[in-house]
Design a protein around this motif. Structure first.
Motif, PDB file in Angstrom:
ATOM      1  N   PRO A   1       0.798  -1.251   0.141  1.00 21.65           N
ATOM      2  CA  PRO A   1       0.063  -0.080   0.086  1.00 21.65           C
ATOM      3  C   PRO A   1       0.765   1.248   0.204  1.00 21.65           C
ATOM      4  CG  PRO A   1      -0.076  -1.140   2.072  1.00 21.65           C
ATOM      5  CD  PRO A   1       0.610  -1.931   1.274  1.00 21.65           C
ATOM      6  N   GLU A   2       1.855   1.178   0.672  1.00 23.92           N
ATOM      7  CA  GLU A   2       2.788   2.603   0.853  1.00 23.92           C
ATOM      8  C   GLU A   2       4.350   1.913   0.867  1.00 23.92           C
ATOM      9  OE1 GLU A   2       3.648   4.885   4.030  1.00 23.92           O
ATOM     10  OE2 GLU A   2       2.350   6.443   3.095  1.00 23.92           O
ATOM     11  N   PHE A   3       4.606   1.793  -0.574  1.00 25.27           N
ATOM     12  CA  PHE A   3       5.977   1.483  -0.986  1.00 25.27           C
ATOM     13  C   PHE A   3       6.804   2.606  -0.771  1.00 25.27           C
ATOM     14  CE2 PHE A   3       9.148   0.754  -4.438  1.00 25.27           C
ATOM     15  CZ  PHE A   3       9.954   0.160  -3.883  1.00 25.27           C
ATOM     16  N   GLY A   4       7.828   2.521   0.076  1.00 22.58           N
ATOM     17  CA  GLY A   4       8.937   3.439   0.338  1.00 22.58           C
ATOM     18  C   GLY A   4       8.738   4.162   1.410  1.00 22.58           C
ATOM     19  N   TYR A   5       9.315   5.200   1.376  1.00 23.02           N
ATOM     20  CA  TYR A   5       9.366   6.172   2.822  1.00 23.02           C
ATOM     21  C   TYR A   5      10.045   5.519   3.908  1.00 23.02           C
ATOM     22  CZ  TYR A   5       6.729   9.135  -0.401  1.00 23.02           C
ATOM     23  OH  TYR A   5       6.152   9.662  -1.234  1.00 23.02           O
ATOM     24  N   ASP A   6       9.543   5.577   5.145  1.00 24.29           N
ATOM     25  CA  ASP A   6      10.055   4.824   6.240  1.00 24.29           C
ATOM     26  C   ASP A   6       9.288   3.585   6.814  1.00 24.29           C
ATOM     27  OD1 ASP A   6       7.851   6.390   6.989  1.00 24.29           O
ATOM     28  OD2 ASP A   6       8.568   7.464   8.684  1.00 24.29           O
ATOM     29  N   SER A   7       8.495   3.101   5.685  1.00 21.60           N
ATOM     30  CA  SER A   7       8.004   1.673   6.146  1.00 21.60           C
ATOM     31  C   SER A   7       9.140   0.731   6.220  1.00 21.60           C
ATOM     32  CB  SER A   7       7.139   1.309   5.011  1.00 21.60           C
ATOM     33  OG  SER A   7       5.904   2.035   4.772  1.00 21.60           O
ATOM     34  N   PRO A   8       9.191  -0.020   7.538  1.00 22.01           N
ATOM     35  CA  PRO A   8      10.151  -0.654   8.037  1.00 22.01           C
ATOM     36  C   PRO A   8      10.408  -2.052   6.884  1.00 22.01           C
ATOM     37  CG  PRO A   8       9.006  -0.563   9.729  1.00 22.01           C
ATOM     38  CD  PRO A   8       8.132   0.098   8.553  1.00 22.01           C
TER      39      PRO A   8
ATOM     40  N   TRP B   1      38.929   0.562   1.914  1.00 22.89           N
ATOM     41  CA  TRP B   1      38.421   1.940   1.980  1.00 22.89           C
ATOM     42  C   TRP B   1      39.496   2.800   1.154  1.00 22.89           C
ATOM     43  CZ3 TRP B   1      34.513   4.081   5.118  1.00 22.89           C
ATOM     44  CH2 TRP B   1      33.750   3.385   5.883  1.00 22.89           C
ATOM     45  N   GLU B   2      38.925   3.675   0.470  1.00 18.80           N
ATOM     46  CA  GLU B   2      39.819   4.448  -0.192  1.00 18.80           C
ATOM     47  C   GLU B   2      39.523   6.110  -0.141  1.00 18.80           C
ATOM     48  OE1 GLU B   2      40.525   1.170  -4.199  1.00 18.80           O
ATOM     49  OE2 GLU B   2      39.761   3.404  -4.581  1.00 18.80           O
ATOM     50  N   LEU B   3      40.415   6.981  -0.584  1.00 17.29           N
ATOM     51  CA  LEU B   3      39.998   8.335  -0.411  1.00 17.29           C
ATOM     52  C   LEU B   3      39.532   8.819  -1.791  1.00 17.29           C
ATOM     53  CD1 LEU B   3      40.305  11.064   1.395  1.00 17.29           C
ATOM     54  CD2 LEU B   3      42.373  11.281  -0.030  1.00 17.29           C
ATOM     55  N   HIS B   4      38.258   9.438  -2.015  1.00 19.66           N
ATOM     56  CA  HIS B   4      37.709   9.709  -3.143  1.00 19.66           C
ATOM     57  C   HIS B   4      37.139  11.216  -2.915  1.00 19.66           C
ATOM     58  CE1 HIS B   4      38.060   5.989  -5.672  1.00 19.66           C
ATOM     59  NE2 HIS B   4      38.186   5.629  -4.963  1.00 19.66           N
ATOM     60  N   ARG B   5      36.676  11.712  -3.998  1.00 19.31           N
ATOM     61  CA  ARG B   5      36.041  12.849  -4.008  1.00 19.31           C
ATOM     62  C   ARG B   5      34.493  12.565  -3.904  1.00 19.31           C
ATOM     63  NH1 ARG B   5      40.109  15.749  -7.347  1.00 19.31           N
ATOM     64  NH2 ARG B   5      39.085  14.443  -9.144  1.00 19.31           N
ATOM     65  N   THR B   6      33.719  13.072  -3.329  1.00 19.85           N
ATOM     66  CA  THR B   6      32.290  12.919  -2.927  1.00 19.85           C
ATOM     67  C   THR B   6      31.332  14.263  -3.373  1.00 19.85           C
ATOM     68  OG1 THR B   6      32.049  12.952  -0.508  1.00 19.85           O
ATOM     69  CG2 THR B   6      32.707  10.829  -1.802  1.00 19.85           C
ATOM     70  N   TRP B   7      30.240  13.966  -3.855  1.00 16.69           N
ATOM     71  CA  TRP B   7      29.202  15.131  -3.423  1.00 16.69           C
ATOM     72  C   TRP B   7      28.516  14.832  -2.356  1.00 16.69           C
ATOM     73  CZ3 TRP B   7      28.864  19.099  -6.685  1.00 16.69           C
ATOM     74  CH2 TRP B   7      29.364  19.023  -8.138  1.00 16.69           C
ATOM     75  N   VAL B   8      28.274  16.016  -1.368  1.00 16.86           N
ATOM     76  CA  VAL B   8      27.727  15.853  -0.074  1.00 16.86           C
ATOM     77  C   VAL B   8      26.298  16.481  -0.121  1.00 16.86           C
ATOM     78  CG1 VAL B   8      27.847  16.263   2.541  1.00 16.86           C
ATOM     79  CG2 VAL B   8      29.925  15.646   1.039  1.00 16.86           C
ATOM     80  N   VAL B   9      25.101  15.688   0.053  1.00 17.16           N
ATOM     81  CA  VAL B   9      23.854  16.383   0.013  1.00 17.16           C
ATOM     82  C   VAL B   9      23.195  15.971   1.296  1.00 17.16           C
ATOM     83  CG1 VAL B   9      21.622  16.000  -1.140  1.00 17.16           C
ATOM     84  CG2 VAL B   9      23.755  15.665  -2.664  1.00 17.16           C
ATOM     85  N   GLU B  10      22.577  16.844   1.638  1.00 18.44           N
ATOM     86  CA  GLU B  10      21.942  17.022   3.030  1.00 18.44           C
ATOM     87  C   GLU B  10      20.435  17.182   2.720  1.00 18.44           C
ATOM     88  OE1 GLU B  10      22.767  19.966   6.073  1.00 18.44           O
ATOM     89  OE2 GLU B  10      24.656  19.279   6.273  1.00 18.44           O
ATOM     90  N   ALA B  11      19.436  15.983   3.189  1.00 19.84           N
ATOM     91  CA  ALA B  11      17.905  16.134   2.940  1.00 19.84           C
ATOM     92  C   ALA B  11      17.172  16.355   4.190  1.00 19.84           C
ATOM     93  CB  ALA B  11      17.519  14.794   2.330  1.00 19.84           C
ATOM     94  N   THR B  12      16.517  17.565   4.405  1.00 22.48           N
ATOM     95  CA  THR B  12      16.010  17.967   5.414  1.00 22.48           C
ATOM     96  C   THR B  12      14.291  17.830   5.221  1.00 22.48           C
ATOM     97  OG1 THR B  12      17.492  19.325   5.947  1.00 22.48           O
ATOM     98  CG2 THR B  12      15.423  19.881   7.098  1.00 22.48           C
ATOM     99  N   LEU B  13      13.627  17.255   6.082  1.00 29.15           N
ATOM    100  CA  LEU B  13      12.333  16.874   6.238  1.00 29.15           C
ATOM    101  C   LEU B  13      11.404  18.387   5.808  1.00 29.15           C
ATOM    102  CD1 LEU B  13      10.409  14.592   6.083  1.00 29.15           C
ATOM    103  CD2 LEU B  13      10.036  15.116   8.813  1.00 29.15           C
ATOM    104  N   LYS B  14      10.586  18.110   5.024  1.00 28.22           N
ATOM    105  CA  LYS B  14       9.599  19.556   4.755  1.00 28.22           C
ATOM    106  C   LYS B  14       8.998  19.804   5.752  1.00 28.22           C
ATOM    107  CE  LYS B  14       9.931  19.236  -0.294  1.00 28.22           C
ATOM    108  NZ  LYS B  14       9.277  18.994  -1.614  1.00 28.22           N
ATOM    109  N   PRO B  15       8.618  20.920   6.261  1.00 32.48           N
ATOM    110  CA  PRO B  15       7.360  21.088   7.073  1.00 32.48           C
ATOM    111  C   PRO B  15       6.180  20.590   6.722  1.00 32.48           C
ATOM    112  CG  PRO B  15       8.588  23.203   6.457  1.00 32.48           C
ATOM    113  CD  PRO B  15       8.793  22.126   5.622  1.00 32.48           C
ATOM    114  N   GLY B  16       5.503  19.806   7.641  1.00 33.15           N
ATOM    115  CA  GLY B  16       4.225  19.200   7.296  1.00 33.15           C
ATOM    116  C   GLY B  16       4.581  17.642   6.759  1.00 33.15           C
ATOM    117  N   MET B  17       5.607  17.345   6.419  1.00 32.87           N
ATOM    118  CA  MET B  17       5.642  16.012   5.888  1.00 32.87           C
ATOM    119  C   MET B  17       6.180  15.151   7.006  1.00 32.87           C
ATOM    120  SD  MET B  17       5.272  15.641   2.644  1.00 32.87           S
ATOM    121  CE  MET B  17       5.242  16.491   1.180  1.00 32.87           C
ATOM    122  N   ARG B  18       5.718  13.907   6.810  1.00 29.52           N
ATOM    123  CA  ARG B  18       5.812  12.872   7.990  1.00 29.52           C
ATOM    124  C   ARG B  18       7.029  12.009   7.377  1.00 29.52           C
ATOM    125  NH1 ARG B  18       5.281   8.037   8.485  1.00 29.52           N
ATOM    126  NH2 ARG B  18       4.413   7.474   6.704  1.00 29.52           N
TER     127      ARG B  18
END
Length: 449
Positions: free
Chosen positions: A266-273, A337-354
């Protein structure tokens, strides 16, 4: 009132239209394939001290079976250059991510064995050409949740937003259709290792199979459970969609052998365990990230040099589960483990979203566009999950197969792995299945009776 509403509607339409024009300029796109950038957007040069080498195209490893399978380790005789532990982690500064630092400080015997960096990833010429075209024709829509104009290659080789980087991960090239046999494990807080799944999986990508036209799906998976005993005969079918706003969210169907019927999750994705993984991770944490982009604002922090798990052929494909998974963490002496360049992305929960997590942080390898490190924070801002993506490269097809992961639940003191290849078949390239075989009805028809 009606006039005000009309004004707001027009303003919204104009806003959406403007966001849909956010492709890079022709001058910027001209950098791709030049002196500075590869056609897929990675920096060609190494770093200042040479610890990250310059990228060289068309790298070839040792001979492997014609149709793939278990890849040989291309660096079997290399030894670690140095080891990072909780005792000396401070001297490496922000080259050790927050999640990795937590593991090092939590367990005195956890460590990173750091090897020489190899930039082995390249892609077929047709995909690189499609990526260069995408640079000026692909547009973000609906505040980055969807995209339009993307065909065949990476959609945003010169990303401007966090969501564009995540879309590159979603649409990473993992080669022609393949089947794979792999196992998943969960290690509980008492150190007991439990088999969560043993799967025969088929995966394809309509997006990459049809590089001259837009597609509805970027990935389809048909999984048959061959273990453990309680799950034998169960099946799952997953469609990952390109345009959630137009076509609806990604979908998954399950066939349960005991019930002998197909049902849509029914709800595939998000925070369903993920119950098949003991609940250690959510649906959207599978493969480091999998899901819709509508609940978070994705901020592009920038690029960083970070120690990441990389070229983990030995751990993933040549180390038994008994040897790979200890009572508290994956065996650090088998992981590279190796040293590489990475793009860093921060995802912040939108207001009103669960969602159970207020923030997610992704580290994305510049060469493969694969998420290689991930951190998930609870509603109080406390780190609750960290995971490691085990990138390998298929030099026969110039592709990066789906990313297996090791994910740690720092609250419950347990961890899990999604795709351990040793003892299985690895990634075996196969002819693409007909569409009629990838339907819910087909699942029911092929079920055990």
């Amino acid at each position: 009132m009606k006039k005000t509403q009309l004004t707001l509607t027009l303003a919204l339409a104009l806003s959406m239209s403007a966001s849909a024009l956010a492709a890079v300029s022709a001058d910027e796109a001209a950098q791709l394939g030049g002196d500075k950038l590869t056609e897929f957007g990675a920096e060609k040069a190494g770093n200042a001290d040479g610890s990250i080498p310059a990228w060289k195209p068309d790298w070839k490893g040792p001979a492997m079976p014609e149709n793939g399978g278990i890849y040989p380790d291309p660096f079997p005789d290399e030894k670690p250059l140095f080891t990072i532990t909780g005792a000396n982690v401070a001297q490496y500064g922000d080259k050790v991510s927050t999640g990795t630092r937590e593991l090092l400080t939590r367990w005195p015997d956890y460590k990173l064995e750091v090897y020489k960096t190899h930039r082995v990833v390249d892609f077929p010429d047709w995909l690189k050409a499609a990526t260069v075209k995408n640079a000026t024709r692909t547009k973000s829509t609906f505040d980055g949740e969807d995209l339009e104009g993307a065909m065949g290659g990476y959609p945003f080789p010169i990303p401007k937003t966090g969501s564009e980087v995540v879309w590159n991960h979603n649409l990473r090239y993992y080669g022609p259709a393949y089947r794979s046999r792999f196992s998943g494990y969960m290690v509980d807080s008492a150190g007991n290792r439990i088999v969560t799944h043993d799967i025969d999986n088929y995966t394809d990508s309509p997006y990459h199979d049809n590089p001259d036209e837009e597609q509805s799906f970027y990935q389809r998976r048909f999984s048959t459970y061959v273990g453990p005993a309680r799950s034998v005969g169960d099946k799952s079918l997953t469609y990952m969609v390109m345009h959630a706003k137009k076509d609806g969210n990604s979908k998954q169907w399950l066939y349960t052998q005991g019930q002998r019927r197909v049902r849509q999750v029914p709800e595939f994705g998000y925070d369903s365990p993920m119950t098949t993984a003991g609940g250690v991770y959510f649906f959207d944490e599978l493969g480091m990230w999998e899901g819709q982009l509508d609940r978070y604002d994705f901020k592009l922090v920038g690029k960083k040099e970070v120690y990441i798990p990389y070229n983990n052929y030995k751990f993933l494909m040549h180390t038994s589960a008994d040897d790979a998974y200890g009572k508290q963490f994956a065996n650090p002496e088998k992981m590279r483990w190796e040293l590489h360049r990475t793009w860093v992305v921060e995802a912040t929960l939108k207001p009103g979203m669960r969602h159970a997590q207020s923030k997610k942080v992704f580290y994305v390898d510049e060469d493969s566009w694969s998420i290689v490190l991930y951190e998930g924070y609870d509603q109080a801002g406390k780190l609750m999950r960290t995971s490691q993506g085990l990138v390998t490269y298929d030099w026969n097809t110039k592709s990066v197969p789906n990313t297996p992961m090791v994910i740690y639940d720092l609250v419950k003191g347990q961890y899990a792995t999604s795709m351990h290849m040793a003892g299985g078949t690895g990634y075996v390239r196969v002819p693409r299945w007909p569409n009629g075989k990838l339907t819910p009805d087909s699942m029911a028809g092929s079920g055990i009776r």
